[in-house]
Write a protein that holds these residues in place. Sequence first.
Motif, PDB file in Angstrom:
ATOM      1  N   GLY A 129       0.803  -1.223   0.000  1.00 51.57           N
ATOM      2  CA  GLY A 129       0.000   0.000   0.000  1.00 51.57           C
ATOM      3  C   GLY A 129       0.829   1.263   0.000  1.00 51.57           C
ATOM      4  N   ILE A 130       1.898   1.291   0.827  1.00 55.65           N
ATOM      5  CA  ILE A 130       2.756   2.482   0.881  1.00 55.65           C
ATOM      6  C   ILE A 130       4.115   2.220   0.240  1.00 55.65           C
ATOM      7  CG2 ILE A 130       1.607   3.315   2.962  1.00 55.65           C
ATOM      8  CD1 ILE A 130       3.968   2.321   4.591  1.00 55.65           C
ATOM      9  N   GLU A 131       4.223   1.042  -0.428  1.00 56.64           N
ATOM     10  CA  GLU A 131       5.428   0.651  -1.159  1.00 56.64           C
ATOM     11  C   GLU A 131       6.668   0.734  -0.266  1.00 56.64           C
ATOM     12  OE1 GLU A 131       5.658   2.735  -4.858  1.00 56.64           O
ATOM     13  OE2 GLU A 131       3.819   1.806  -5.630  1.00 56.64           O
ATOM     14  N   ASN A 132       6.573   0.062   0.875  1.00 57.28           N
ATOM     15  CA  ASN A 132       7.667   0.030   1.850  1.00 57.28           C
ATOM     16  C   ASN A 132       8.376  -1.315   1.763  1.00 57.28           C
ATOM     17  OD1 ASN A 132       9.019  -0.477   4.492  1.00 57.28           O
ATOM     18  ND2 ASN A 132       8.239   1.565   4.965  1.00 57.28           N
ATOM     19  N   TYR A 133       9.632  -1.296   1.325  1.00 58.49           N
ATOM     20  CA  TYR A 133      10.372  -2.530   1.087  1.00 58.49           C
ATOM     21  C   TYR A 133      10.655  -3.289   2.384  1.00 58.49           C
ATOM     22  CZ  TYR A 133      14.017  -5.720  -0.542  1.00 58.49           C
ATOM     23  OH  TYR A 133      14.762  -6.836  -0.823  1.00 58.49           O
ATOM     24  N   THR A 134      10.986  -2.572   3.444  1.00 58.77           N
ATOM     25  CA  THR A 134      11.274  -3.234   4.722  1.00 58.77           C
ATOM     26  C   THR A 134      10.059  -3.980   5.232  1.00 58.77           C
ATOM     27  OG1 THR A 134      12.906  -1.544   5.304  1.00 58.77           O
ATOM     28  CG2 THR A 134      12.024  -2.881   7.100  1.00 58.77           C
ATOM     29  N   LEU A 135       8.890  -3.355   5.121  1.00 54.31           N
ATOM     30  CA  LEU A 135       7.665  -4.014   5.563  1.00 54.31           C
ATOM     31  C   LEU A 135       7.311  -5.201   4.667  1.00 54.31           C
ATOM     32  CD1 LEU A 135       5.408  -1.006   6.631  1.00 54.31           C
ATOM     33  CD2 LEU A 135       6.603  -2.661   8.090  1.00 54.31           C
ATOM     34  N   MET A 136       7.717  -5.136   3.403  1.00 57.46           N
ATOM     35  CA  MET A 136       7.532  -6.302   2.536  1.00 57.46           C
ATOM     36  C   MET A 136       8.290  -7.495   3.098  1.00 57.46           C
ATOM     37  SD  MET A 136       7.792  -5.093  -1.417  1.00 57.46           S
ATOM     38  CE  MET A 136       6.695  -3.862  -2.094  1.00 57.46           C
ATOM     39  N   LEU A 137       9.548  -7.269   3.442  1.00 56.17           N
ATOM     40  CA  LEU A 137      10.369  -8.348   3.993  1.00 56.17           C
ATOM     41  C   LEU A 137       9.748  -8.919   5.260  1.00 56.17           C
ATOM     42  CD1 LEU A 137      13.886  -6.709   3.543  1.00 56.17           C
ATOM     43  CD2 LEU A 137      13.123  -8.810   2.426  1.00 56.17           C
ATOM     44  N   VAL A 138       9.250  -8.022   6.126  1.00 55.10           N
ATOM     45  CA  VAL A 138       8.710  -8.458   7.413  1.00 55.10           C
ATOM     46  C   VAL A 138       7.362  -9.163   7.241  1.00 55.10           C
ATOM     47  CG1 VAL A 138       7.862  -7.694   9.655  1.00 55.10           C
ATOM     48  CG2 VAL A 138       9.949  -6.678   8.698  1.00 55.10           C
ATOM     49  N   CYS A 139       6.421  -8.478   6.592  1.00 51.24           N
ATOM     50  CA  CYS A 139       5.048  -9.009   6.511  1.00 51.24           C
ATOM     51  C   CYS A 139       4.955 -10.248   5.626  1.00 51.24           C
ATOM     52  CB  CYS A 139       4.096  -7.927   6.000  1.00 51.24           C
ATOM     53  SG  CYS A 139       3.940  -6.506   7.100  1.00 51.24           S
ATOM     54  N   TYR A 140       5.563 -10.185   4.459  1.00 51.98           N
ATOM     55  CA  TYR A 140       5.503 -11.333   3.560  1.00 51.98           C
ATOM     56  C   TYR A 140       6.316 -12.499   4.122  1.00 51.98           C
ATOM     57  CZ  TYR A 140       4.968 -13.725  -0.930  1.00 51.98           C
ATOM     58  OH  TYR A 140       4.639 -14.613  -1.925  1.00 51.98           O
ATOM     59  N   GLY A 141       7.433 -12.152   4.763  1.00 52.88           N
ATOM     60  CA  GLY A 141       8.249 -13.196   5.369  1.00 52.88           C
ATOM     61  C   GLY A 141       7.506 -13.932   6.466  1.00 52.88           C
ATOM     62  N   ILE A 142       6.889 -13.195   7.387  1.00 47.13           N
ATOM     63  CA  ILE A 142       6.155 -13.844   8.491  1.00 47.13           C
ATOM     64  C   ILE A 142       4.956 -14.617   7.956  1.00 47.13           C
ATOM     65  CG2 ILE A 142       4.798 -13.420  10.572  1.00 47.13           C
ATOM     66  CD1 ILE A 142       6.614 -11.066  11.170  1.00 47.13           C
ATOM     67  N   ARG A 143       4.331 -14.100   6.917  1.00 50.03           N
ATOM     68  CA  ARG A 143       3.201 -14.828   6.335  1.00 50.03           C
ATOM     69  C   ARG A 143       3.616 -16.208   5.843  1.00 50.03           C
ATOM     70  NH1 ARG A 143       0.445 -13.844   0.697  1.00 50.03           N
ATOM     71  NH2 ARG A 143       1.511 -15.862   0.412  1.00 50.03           N
ATOM     72  N   GLY A 144       4.903 -16.363   5.546  1.00 47.51           N
ATOM     73  CA  GLY A 144       5.415 -17.650   5.088  1.00 47.51           C
ATOM     74  C   GLY A 144       5.254 -18.768   6.101  1.00 47.51           C
ATOM     75  N   PHE A 145       5.081 -18.424   7.382  1.00 45.10           N
ATOM     76  CA  PHE A 145       4.840 -19.462   8.391  1.00 45.10           C
ATOM     77  C   PHE A 145       3.427 -20.032   8.292  1.00 45.10           C
ATOM     78  CE2 PHE A 145       8.307 -17.044  10.356  1.00 45.10           C
ATOM     79  CZ  PHE A 145       9.133 -18.064  10.800  1.00 45.10           C
ATOM     80  N   GLY A 146       2.543 -19.329   7.589  1.00 45.84           N
ATOM     81  CA  GLY A 146       1.131 -19.669   7.620  1.00 45.84           C
ATOM     82  C   GLY A 146       0.750 -20.978   6.966  1.00 45.84           C
ATOM     83  N   TYR A 147       1.014 -21.101   5.650  1.00 43.85           N
ATOM     84  CA  TYR A 147       0.469 -22.276   4.966  1.00 43.85           C
ATOM     85  C   TYR A 147       1.100 -23.604   5.393  1.00 43.85           C
ATOM     86  CZ  TYR A 147       3.885 -23.740   1.346  1.00 43.85           C
ATOM     87  OH  TYR A 147       4.960 -24.270   0.675  1.00 43.85           O
ATOM     88  N   PRO A 148       2.406 -23.656   5.748  1.00 42.05           N
ATOM     89  CA  PRO A 148       2.918 -24.962   6.197  1.00 42.05           C
ATOM     90  C   PRO A 148       2.285 -25.424   7.504  1.00 42.05           C
ATOM     91  CG  PRO A 148       4.720 -23.509   5.538  1.00 42.05           C
ATOM     92  CD  PRO A 148       3.496 -22.665   5.633  1.00 42.05           C
ATOM     93  N   LEU A 149       2.051 -24.484   8.445  1.00 42.75           N
ATOM     94  CA  LEU A 149       1.411 -24.868   9.701  1.00 42.75           C
ATOM     95  C   LEU A 149      -0.005 -25.379   9.449  1.00 42.75           C
ATOM     96  CD1 LEU A 149       2.577 -21.966  12.057  1.00 42.75           C
ATOM     97  CD2 LEU A 149       3.482 -24.299  11.942  1.00 42.75           C
TER      98      LEU A 149
END
Length: 455
Positions: A129-149
């Motif tokens: 939404g605000i095109e923030n690269y650091t937040l991409m790393l954080v939010c998308y990275g943490i979301r990666g825990f979702g589907y395997p669990l």
Amino acid sequence: MRWPQTAHLRTSPLNVEVGVSTATPAGSGRSLLDRWGLPRALVYGYIGVLLFMIGDGVESGFIAPHMAEHGAGTDVRAGYVITVYGIAVMIASWFSGALSDVWGPRKVMALGFAIWFVFHILFLVFALGIENYTLMLVCYGIRGFGYPLFAFGFLVWITATAPSARLGAAVGWFYFAFTGGLPTLGSLWSSFTIPVIGQLGTLWSSLLLIGLGGLLALFGVKERTGYQRLIPEDSTLGQSLYTSISVTWTHPRVLIGCIVRIINTAPQFGMLVFLPRIFSDDIGFGESKWLQLLAIIYGTNIVFNLIFGTLSDKIGWRTTIATFGGAGCAISVALLYFIPVHLGSDYYWAAVLVGMLYGATLAGFVPISALIPSMAPGNKGGAMALLNLGAGGATFVGPAIASLFFPLVGAAGVTVIFSALYVLSIGLTMTLKIPDTALEAIKQGKSLQEAAAAH
């Protein structure tokens, strides 16, 4: 419910092979789902996993360039985001089994569902939404825990409840749902929604699929085993996580099974590093036909996940993996590259045929998810943790091999390396043995959970 069946054992020099007679006494009254090997008590979970993985797969065909255009800046920086995501996937895949042992599979699935849902919203609003690269790393990275669990938590639920003698078919249905969603139907969903609501709207639409799938699985499945911990009350989370590591030396063949699981899909991910350019540009199929070919490969794989899952319960899990998986893929992965390159763009039908062959033989490895937990019935969580680690690790090993060796030996050389890995998997598979407790469970039609309790 238990399937009426008889089991017989065949011995070989290296192992006791498992086979199941499908003869059914007259009037046994088995339901259609039972005959298909689909555990009736878990049906809503399978449907939920399918919907969830469709939602997860919606983005697979466009997320990297979309991030590059909305904050990442370049494809390379977008690749770093996906790398962080992949690390999270691997870690969550590994821990899903241990966590399911302590919390119960349903709670692990609920955690994965919550992580995916919350951090996807944060990713869309505050990263893209605000095109923030650091937040991409954080939010998308943490979301990666979702589907395997979520997904692998349900896989543990399956292995804990399905009768051992029909576990191959039950696992085959899991991979039918898993692969059917990611990437097959997920990409198909995007192909319809992007022209109408755009890429961002499509990313938002995945929440609908995730929500439906998550709620259906969490509230639709009433089977009680998954609602409770799978190990004794006095076992702590730390101990469970320790067993997910200690299983490598208490049951060393489980580690070998993990390596076989890596080999299963490492070439699949590795080939995607260089095949798109070769098939689209060098051979001349174009992007559209290449994508169609990819859909055909995965579509074939979905069907044969069921076929080999069921077949493996009859001819033996190990036999299916070594013969149709290892030997089959060793041949088909080579044909997938060399036949189209040799024949050229006028023989697209030939590429389709060898692609279907590779997709079918990939499914020959499906019984590994039944075989590995059966090798450690008293430590299923640890065994499943290593198995899932192999699934996550393949996403790194395959591309790493391709990236490392492509400059040295080219695409043909990398393909030969992948073929050799499949040959190696045959020998590794033949060392895998099932303990007597699991064999007894198969003869009696019990689940691994019951076998572990008896042991």
